[in-house]
Design a protein around this motif. Structure first.
Motif, short mmCIF file in Angstrom:
data_model
loop_
_atom_site.label_atom_id
_atom_site.label_comp_id
_atom_site.label_asym_id
_atom_site.label_seq_id
_atom_site.Cartn_x
_atom_site.Cartn_y
_atom_site.Cartn_z
N ASP A 1 30.06 60.69 52.13
CA ASP A 1 30.69 59.64 51.57
C ASP A 1 32.09 59.96 50.96
OD1 ASP A 1 27.60 58.18 50.10
OD2 ASP A 1 28.23 58.67 52.07
N ILE A 2 32.92 58.93 50.87
CA ILE A 2 34.16 59.25 50.28
C ILE A 2 34.21 59.18 48.56
CG2 ILE A 2 36.55 58.29 50.02
CD1 ILE A 2 36.25 57.32 53.10
N VAL A 3 34.57 59.97 47.98
CA VAL A 3 34.79 60.03 46.63
C VAL A 3 35.91 59.64 46.00
CG1 VAL A 3 34.46 61.47 44.44
CG2 VAL A 3 32.89 61.95 46.64
N MET A 4 35.86 58.65 44.99
CA MET A 4 37.24 58.05 44.72
C MET A 4 36.97 58.47 42.90
SD MET A 4 38.53 56.45 46.94
CE MET A 4 39.62 55.35 46.52
N THR A 5 38.23 59.19 42.64
CA THR A 5 38.00 60.12 41.43
C THR A 5 39.30 59.39 40.63
OG1 THR A 5 37.51 61.93 42.37
CG2 THR A 5 38.44 62.09 40.25
N GLN A 6 38.84 58.49 39.39
CA GLN A 6 39.79 58.24 38.33
C GLN A 6 39.96 59.37 37.26
OE1 GLN A 6 38.08 53.70 38.98
NE2 GLN A 6 39.93 53.76 37.47
N SER A 7 40.82 59.97 37.25
CA SER A 7 40.80 61.07 36.18
C SER A 7 40.80 60.63 34.86
CB SER A 7 42.00 62.16 36.53
OG SER A 7 43.22 61.36 36.66
N HIS A 8 41.40 59.64 34.31
CA HIS A 8 41.68 59.06 33.07
C HIS A 8 40.30 57.99 32.88
CE1 HIS A 8 45.66 60.62 33.61
NE2 HIS A 8 45.20 61.05 32.47
N LYS A 9 39.49 58.34 32.24
CA LYS A 9 38.44 57.34 31.47
C LYS A 9 39.06 56.47 30.91
CE LYS A 9 34.22 60.33 32.39
NZ LYS A 9 33.89 59.82 33.66
N PHE A 10 39.88 56.80 29.74
CA PHE A 10 40.65 55.89 28.68
C PHE A 10 41.96 55.99 29.07
CE2 PHE A 10 36.53 55.13 26.76
CZ PHE A 10 35.99 56.00 26.84
N MET A 11 42.66 54.95 28.63
CA MET A 11 44.28 54.90 28.42
C MET A 11 44.54 54.00 27.35
SD MET A 11 45.55 55.16 32.28
CE MET A 11 47.14 55.55 31.83
N SER A 12 45.21 54.27 26.38
CA SER A 12 45.36 53.61 25.36
C SER A 12 47.12 53.19 25.37
CB SER A 12 45.56 54.51 23.90
OG SER A 12 45.79 53.58 22.83
N THR A 13 47.51 52.08 25.24
CA THR A 13 48.71 51.59 25.39
C THR A 13 48.98 50.27 24.47
OG1 THR A 13 50.60 50.76 27.12
CG2 THR A 13 48.22 49.90 27.07
N SER A 14 50.44 49.93 24.46
CA SER A 14 50.95 48.87 23.70
C SER A 14 51.30 47.77 24.58
CB SER A 14 51.88 49.34 22.51
OG SER A 14 51.46 50.44 21.57
N VAL A 15 50.99 46.39 23.69
CA VAL A 15 51.68 45.30 24.29
C VAL A 15 52.95 45.32 24.83
CG1 VAL A 15 51.91 42.84 24.14
CG2 VAL A 15 49.81 43.78 23.32
N GLY A 16 53.27 45.13 26.08
CA GLY A 16 54.58 45.04 26.41
C GLY A 16 54.96 46.62 27.17
N ASP A 17 54.28 47.45 26.96
CA ASP A 17 54.38 48.77 27.64
C ASP A 17 54.19 48.61 29.17
OD1 ASP A 17 53.40 51.22 25.04
OD2 ASP A 17 54.91 50.00 25.33
N ARG A 18 54.68 49.82 29.94
CA ARG A 18 54.27 49.85 31.35
C ARG A 18 52.97 50.79 31.25
NH1 ARG A 18 57.32 49.39 36.34
NH2 ARG A 18 56.67 50.87 37.57
N VAL A 19 52.00 50.65 32.25
CA VAL A 19 50.88 51.78 32.27
C VAL A 19 50.69 51.87 33.63
CG1 VAL A 19 49.23 50.14 31.95
CG2 VAL A 19 48.72 52.27 31.20
N SER A 20 50.20 52.96 34.22
CA SER A 20 49.79 53.36 35.48
C SER A 20 48.48 53.93 35.48
CB SER A 20 50.88 54.16 36.16
OG SER A 20 51.96 53.55 36.38
#
Lengths: 107, 118
Positions: A1-20
């Motif tokens: 099976d193909i494993v998909m990994t999202q390394s960040h469980k949490f991301m904190s950002t502010s309104v108006g910011d750019r986030v990836s």
């Protein structure tokens, strides 16, 4: 099976910011990657498929990119309503597999 | 508009079976494969399998081959998933969802919360 990994469980950002938010596949999935948004108490919603195609009605602040094994969902200017869990998924082969999710928190 | 209607919750006893339903409307039921997905807190999403409503053809995740059975009733545009020999590991939210054209999992039901408890 193909494993998909999202390394960040949490991301904190502010309104108006750019986030990836990033996602890595265990093998080349030829851009067959989708991104879903899930808000508390709701079903997931498709945002992006084939790595960069925006689903009907999705705001253009959501952009997908990537190739091979590495993929990114970018929100260009975060809004308060973007507080949610984001999941990547490969639709290259069965079984379809999902990343573990990244929870976007608004400061 | 496309809708997939699922019951909100089922309470079942360990060792029993349960049959979950997903009633489709707003599109031609036989045109798109129906998928089922499991979500357990802390475990993420797992794809259980898919069924072709046109001819009943199925594909299962190897992990769920002895657990889940997918069927459809074309006359009522309803897909079903039967889960057997239930244990606490089967307590989860189960969603039905469709690939719509080239859009994977474009529409989802609201999910059925299955609780396995004596």
């Amino acid at each position: 099976d193909i494993v998909m990994t999202q390394s960040h469980k949490f991301m904190s950002t502010s309104v108006g910011d750019r986030v990836s938010i990033t996602c890595k596949a265990s093998q080349d999935v030829s851009t067959a990657v989708a991104w879903y948004q899930q808000k508390p108490g709701q079903s997931p919603k498709l945002l992006i498929y084939w790595a960069s195609t925006r689903h009907t009605g999705v705001p253009d602040r959501f952009t997908g990119s990537g190739s091979g094994t590495d993929y990114t969902l970018t929100i260009s200017s975060v809004q308060a309503e973007d507080l949610a869990l984001y999941y990547c998924q490969q639709h290259y082969s069965t079984p379809r597999t999902f990343g573990g999710g990244t929870k976007l928190e608004i400061k | 508009q496309v809708q997939l209607q699922q019951p909100g919750a089922e309470l079942v006893k360990p060792g029993a079976s349960v049959k979950l339903s997903c009633k489709a409307s707003g599109y031609t039921f036989t045109s798109y494969w129906m998928h089922w997905v499991k979500l357990r807190p802390g475990q993420g999403f797992e794809w259980i399998g898919e069924i072709n409503p046109s001819n009943g053809g199925t594909n299962y995740n190897e992990k769920f081959k002895r657990k889940a059975t997918l069927t459809v009733d074309k006359s009522s545009s309803t897909a079903y998933m039967q889960l057997s020999s239930l244990t606490s590991e089967d307590s989860a939210v189960y969603y039905c969802t469709i690939d719509y054209g080239s859009s994977p999992f474009a529409y989802w039901g609201q999910g059925t919360l299955v609780t396995v408890s004596a």
